[in-house]
Every structure is written in C-alpha cells, then in structure tokens.
Design a protein around this motif. Structure first.
Motif, PDB file in Angstrom:
ATOM      1  N   GLN A 226      -9.244  25.251  31.322  1.00  0.00           N
ATOM      2  CA  GLN A 226     -10.115  26.023  30.432  1.00  0.00           C
ATOM      3  C   GLN A 226     -11.401  26.391  31.159  1.00  0.00           C
ATOM      4  O   GLN A 226     -12.011  25.539  31.812  1.00  0.00           O
TER       5      GLN A 226
ATOM      6  N   ARG B  95      -7.503  19.711  32.057  1.00  0.00           N
ATOM      7  CA  ARG B  95      -7.154  18.520  31.258  1.00  0.00           C
ATOM      8  C   ARG B  95      -5.648  18.532  31.071  1.00  0.00           C
ATOM      9  O   ARG B  95      -5.118  19.487  30.510  1.00  0.00           O
TER      10      ARG B  95
ATOM     11  N   ARG C 203     -19.618  12.012  28.447  1.00  0.00           N
ATOM     12  CA  ARG C 203     -20.298  13.242  28.079  1.00  0.00           C
ATOM     13  C   ARG C 203     -20.683  14.001  29.336  1.00  0.00           C
ATOM     14  O   ARG C 203     -21.180  13.424  30.294  1.00  0.00           O
TER      15      ARG C 203
ATOM     16  N   ILE D 293     -30.671  30.433  28.680  1.00  0.00           N
ATOM     17  CA  ILE D 293     -29.683  29.564  29.341  1.00  0.00           C
ATOM     18  C   ILE D 293     -28.584  29.196  28.348  1.00  0.00           C
ATOM     19  O   ILE D 293     -28.871  28.863  27.204  1.00  0.00           O
ATOM     20  N   ASP D 294     -27.331  29.251  28.782  1.00  0.00           N
ATOM     21  CA  ASP D 294     -26.251  28.686  27.970  1.00  0.00           C
ATOM     22  C   ASP D 294     -26.215  27.183  28.238  1.00  0.00           C
ATOM     23  O   ASP D 294     -26.072  26.765  29.384  1.00  0.00           O
ATOM     24  N   VAL D 295     -26.343  26.416  27.184  1.00  0.00           N
ATOM     25  CA  VAL D 295     -26.360  24.962  27.315  1.00  0.00           C
ATOM     26  C   VAL D 295     -25.219  24.418  26.465  1.00  0.00           C
ATOM     27  O   VAL D 295     -25.070  24.809  25.309  1.00  0.00           O
ATOM     28  N   SER D 296     -24.408  23.542  27.025  1.00  0.00           N
ATOM     29  CA  SER D 296     -23.380  22.930  26.197  1.00  0.00           C
ATOM     30  C   SER D 296     -23.131  21.497  26.619  1.00  0.00           C
ATOM     31  O   SER D 296     -23.590  21.050  27.670  1.00  0.00           O
ATOM     32  N   GLU D 297     -22.428  20.810  25.767  1.00  0.00           N
ATOM     33  CA  GLU D 297     -21.984  19.467  26.099  1.00  0.00           C
ATOM     34  C   GLU D 297     -20.479  19.432  25.937  1.00  0.00           C
ATOM     35  O   GLU D 297     -19.928  20.026  25.014  1.00  0.00           O
ATOM     36  N   GLU D 298     -19.837  18.731  26.836  1.00  0.00           N
ATOM     37  CA  GLU D 298     -18.388  18.631  26.811  1.00  0.00           C
ATOM     38  C   GLU D 298     -17.991  17.173  26.868  1.00  0.00           C
ATOM     39  O   GLU D 298     -18.661  16.355  27.490  1.00  0.00           O
ATOM     40  N   LEU D 299     -16.871  16.894  26.230  1.00  0.00           N
ATOM     41  CA  LEU D 299     -16.242  15.588  26.368  1.00  0.00           C
ATOM     42  C   LEU D 299     -15.543  15.551  27.719  1.00  0.00           C
ATOM     43  O   LEU D 299     -14.934  16.529  28.129  1.00  0.00           O
TER      44      LEU D 299
ATOM     45  N   ARG E  78     -19.263  31.018  29.796  1.00  0.00           N
ATOM     46  CA  ARG E  78     -19.083  32.459  29.551  1.00  0.00           C
ATOM     47  C   ARG E  78     -19.816  33.191  30.664  1.00  0.00           C
ATOM     48  O   ARG E  78     -20.945  32.841  30.989  1.00  0.00           O
TER      49      ARG E  78
ATOM     50  N   GLY F 264     -29.551  18.658  18.811  1.00  0.00           N
ATOM     51  CA  GLY F 264     -28.124  18.379  18.801  1.00  0.00           C
ATOM     52  C   GLY F 264     -27.522  18.164  20.171  1.00  0.00           C
ATOM     53  O   GLY F 264     -26.309  18.272  20.332  1.00  0.00           O
TER      54      GLY F 264
END
Lengths: 268, 244
Positions: free
Chosen positions: A141, A136, A121, A185-191, A145, A76
C-alpha cells in the motif's frame, strides 16, 4: 524487536548529479528522504538541508523535551508525530531562507518524506511526490499521497491513472519545501506490525517501476539492504531517468538467527 | 397558538410554535425539537393539536417524559406546564408573538417546525454560542453546523467499551496496549485492524493481523467508511456512525 534497514541512492543513467538525499538514523528509528529541485547545485543543497534539519530537530527535541514546536500543534496524534511535523516546518524554513540568501532568487525546493517508529506506531510526514509504502503480508500500500498536479487531477477524477502516467506534467508539484515561508504537511500515523516492510523512495524509483515490481522485490529479499540495492538496479535497467533513492525498513529483521535456522531445518 | 420553549437550566434553547403539524421530540435529527443527550430516546415524544387541545404523547421512551414531575404516557397540556425530558425542560406557553401573522386571525395554522431544522447540544460550547447569539440580538434559531462525532458502536463481541469515539488519526482494534478498541480473550489478535483518519477527515479501515469485512465483504485495500457500515473483524461487529 530488532530493526533492520537498507538504503541506497544513485544518480541514475541520465542526470549528472544526485539531488536526492537521505538520512537513516536507526538509533532514533528515524528515516528521512528528500528529492531536491533547482538547477546547478541548488537541488543537492536543498535536499541535504531538508534531511539534516529534520534529523537535527528531532535529535534536539529528544535531548530537550521543552524545545518549542513549530507549526500548529496537531490533535489526535502522538508527541513524536507532532515533533516530526515540527521538524518538517524547521526544514521548510531552512530551505526557504537558504534559497533567499544564496540562490539569488533562483527557485530552490525539495520534497520530504520521513518516518519515525515507536513500538507499533509509525509517525509519517510527507510534502511533495516522494513516497512511503508499506508491505504487509503480500499486500503493498502507498501510505502517502503525491502532491503533484497529475496526482491531484487523478484524485479529483479529471484524469485517469494511465493519462497521469504519460502526462508531460508529472514534474509539476503542488507542494514542496522552500517555496514559501510556511508549508502544508501531510501528517499521519500508521500501525506497524513486526512483519511489515516500509519503503521510502524518490520518484526516480516509482517512475521506472510499477507497484507490482516493487512489491515483488520486497517479497523476494529477506535482507533489507539487498532489497534496496535490487530496487535501484531495476530502476536503472528500466532507464534510470532520474535520481533514485530507496530506504527499506523492517521493524523486525527477517534474517534468521542461528536458532531460527535450526527451527527452519527441523520444519523442512 | 401554543408555544413550546425548550430550556436547559435557565437558558432558553429554542421556541417552537405548535401548529397543525405535530412536533416530535427526540435525539434523532429528524425531530422538530432535537435534544442531544444519551438519556433521550431517538424519537422520545410528540406534541400535537387534537380538537383544540394540546396533547403530549410519550413513545415508550426508556427514561420517560414527565409533566410537572409526574411520569406520563399521554396527557393534555396547558399553558404553564413543564415537561421534563432528560435534563431538559419544555415549558408550554401561549404564544403572544405579535410578529406571528397567523396568530389568532383565523387563518389555518402553518407548520412551524420544519424537519431537520435546528439542533441544540447541551454542551458548554453550544450554550456559550447561544449566549453569544442572544447577546447580539440575533435569533437563537440560527444554530451552527452540528458537531459530528465519529463513533464506533460495538454491535457484537467482547470489547472493553460499548462504543468508541474516533479522536485520533490512528485507531487500532486489537489486544495490544496501543489499541483503542480493546479486544478481550486469549486468542484475540494483538492488532486485528486499523482505522486511519485522512486529511479530508474521512476514515479508512485497513487490515492488520486480520482482514476485516465491511458490510459482509472482505476488504481488498483500505476502505472508506460510511455511516452505518458494519465492520466485522476478529469476532466483533462495529458500526461506524457520526454521533450528533
């Protein structure tokens, strides 16, 4: 989109050495920040290894798409995000093996935050208590974490924000690079919108400045480098108890072009 | 006591004895026999005992209930009948289960199916699991935790699909090429809002070019979504839910 960034790092007013490291690689749209731990020169070494390894792993993968991924492949998320997580696994191994070899068992570790931009992305990885923020509009924000004991206490409702802010245990991390052969690892995707501003910073900044103060600086300065400099200055004025590092990234430069200036003149 | 045997192809998925309580059949988890298939209505049909007869009633389902190939509204069932619902078949048989302490001994029947009891998906994985369970001699009634699929269902507005599965960590709602929920129309924003999956598998909606509302309230910051929440952004209404 014309990417703009500014970065600044400072030893602060109390410490003798700067254990923070950062790498800004605009041509790869990659920004990495690490805060090292462990006495003597260990912290400096750890954060340097961490940032360098992340950049080099990504660079190698850009040149050779078949470079194996380290760690479990993630579902994902984009290939670039998977690669960034892989780079953090590489950094963890590098810091860990260096600690085993040189530090004679002395604890050596580092935090890491890294972002990589690709169109709209943004891939984001985090281990430790360095932070990534996104401004933004006029809303700031925190995207990461903190992996600190107090932050976990707050998240689980055992502690209030205020208690956490004055706790003696603020330095206790529950995750860091170099401690174990593997790391979570904290992995995320942001707009990412063209008008957004992304800030990567070490805890030396966030210990001294509130989110509201950080937000005001980012809103006030059109130039990313000026914003980074201003953040460091304010943190030092507030005490500068720790090393302070800030990277300010804008996907689209706010600095006006000649045509932009004319347009502004007409509108005014 | 009559027994209903739920089958998919040649696989037996479930057996339910019809006691005094009626056995409801449908897609919703409240049913005694859950058939997770879009062709099956939420509450599709029921089977119940009435004056010693076994009755089947279709609740006006969209795709119908068939007994031995005939579409029915309400019929009396007999042993050997085959009830077709979607791609599944329910075969009616007389229970000869000797382990059933209540069969034929005159005591009042107990309610065999409990609500929320078991779920069966007709997915490949689920069937594989069932085969494995049967191979080890365990009861096929031991179902694994139900697979929950986070989903956005479009309730109003113009989008390219009627619903979206949230597979990715980042889901963008907008006109942009990277958007999963694609908005139509010239004036739709490129990126209206975003939904992030966090590491605890929860979903948060956040603002982009627009500030979305959740259940009518504009959000002040990224907001955790709960099943049933209605997101209102850029002229579309999206319901967040978990599909089984």
């Amino acid at each position: 989109m014309q990417l703009e960034y500014g970065a600044q790092s400072d030893t602060g007013c109390v410490r003798e050495t700067n254990e923070d490291s950062y790498r800004a690689v605009p041509e790869m749209k990659l920004f990495v920040l690490s805060d090292g731990m462990g006495g003597l020169e260990c912290g400096e070494v750890a954060s340097r290894i961490a940032t360098d390894t992340v950049v080099e792993h990504c660079r190698k993968a850009d040149a050779n798409g078949s470079l194996p991924l380290l760690g479990e492949p993630l579902e994902g998320v984009s290939a670039l995000t998977n690669r960034l997580a892989s780079a953090v696994h590489a950094a963890n191994r590098a810091v860990h093996s260096t600690a085993q070899e040189t530090a004679a068992g002395r604890p050596m570790g580092a935090t890491v935050v890294a972002v990589r931009l690709s169109g709209e992305r943004m891939s984001l990885v985090n281990v430790g208590d360095s932070r990534v923020y996104c401004l933004r509009g006029d809303d700031l924000q925190q995207l990461t974490r903190d992996h600190s004991f107090v932050a976990e206490q707050v998240r689980s409702g055992q502690m209030t924000h205020e208690q956490a802010g004055s706790s003696q245990l603020q330095n206790v991390l529950v995750r860091a690079l170099g401690i174990d052969p593997t790391v979570e690892i904290d992995v995320s995707e942001e707009l990412l919108l063209p008008s957004d501003t992304v800030l990567l910073c070490s805890d030396g900044l966030t210990r001294e400045l509130s989110d509201a103060e950080i937000r005001a600086v980012l809103l006030d300065h059109e130039d990313a480098q000026e914003a980074a400099n201003r953040l460091i200055d304010l943190a030092k004025q507030a005490g500068g108890g720790d090393n302070i590092t800030a990277i300010v990234v804008r996907p689209q430069a706010k600095t006006l072009t000649a045509w932009g200036r004319i347009g502004k003149w007409f509108r005014s | 006591m009559p027994k209903l045997v739920l089958k998919f192809g040649n696989s037996v998925l479930r057996e339910v004895t019809v006691g005094q309580n009626e056995v409801s059949i449908g897609r919703s988890p409240e049913n005694a026999i859950v058939i997770d298939n879009p062709a099956v209505s939420h509450i599709h049909a029921r089977v119940f005992n009435e004056e010693g007869r076994l009755m089947l009633e279709d609740f006006g389902s969209l795709n119908g209930t068939f007994v031995n190939g005939q579409r029915v509204k309400m019929v009396t069932l007999k042993a050997g009948d085959s009830v077709g619902i979607g791609k599944h078949t329910i075969v009616v048989s007389e229970s000869r289960d000797l382990d059933d302490p209540f069969s034929g001994n005159g005591k009042p029947a107990v309610a065999a199916p409990k609500l929320n009891e078991t779920v069966m998906l007709d997915t490949k994985e689920r069937r594989k699991f069932l085969e494995k369970v049967r191979a080890t001699g365990e009861s096929a009634q031991v179902a694994p935790a139900r697979l929950k699929v986070p989903t956005l269902v479009v309730r109003r507005g113009r989008t390219d699909q009627a619903e979206y599965t949230l597979n990715d960590k980042l889901t963008v709602i907008g006109r942009s090429a990277m958007a999963t929920v694609k908005l139509k129309g010239w004036f739709a924003p490129k990126a209206a809002a975003q939904i992030n999956r966090r590491d605890d598998q929860s979903y948060y909606i956040g603002a982009a070019d627009r500030v979305p509302s959740v259940n009518g309230q504009p959000i002040a910051q990224p907001t955790k979504l709960a099943p049933g929440d209605i997101i209102d952004v850029a002229g579309v209404h999206l319901e967040f839910m978990y599909r089984d």
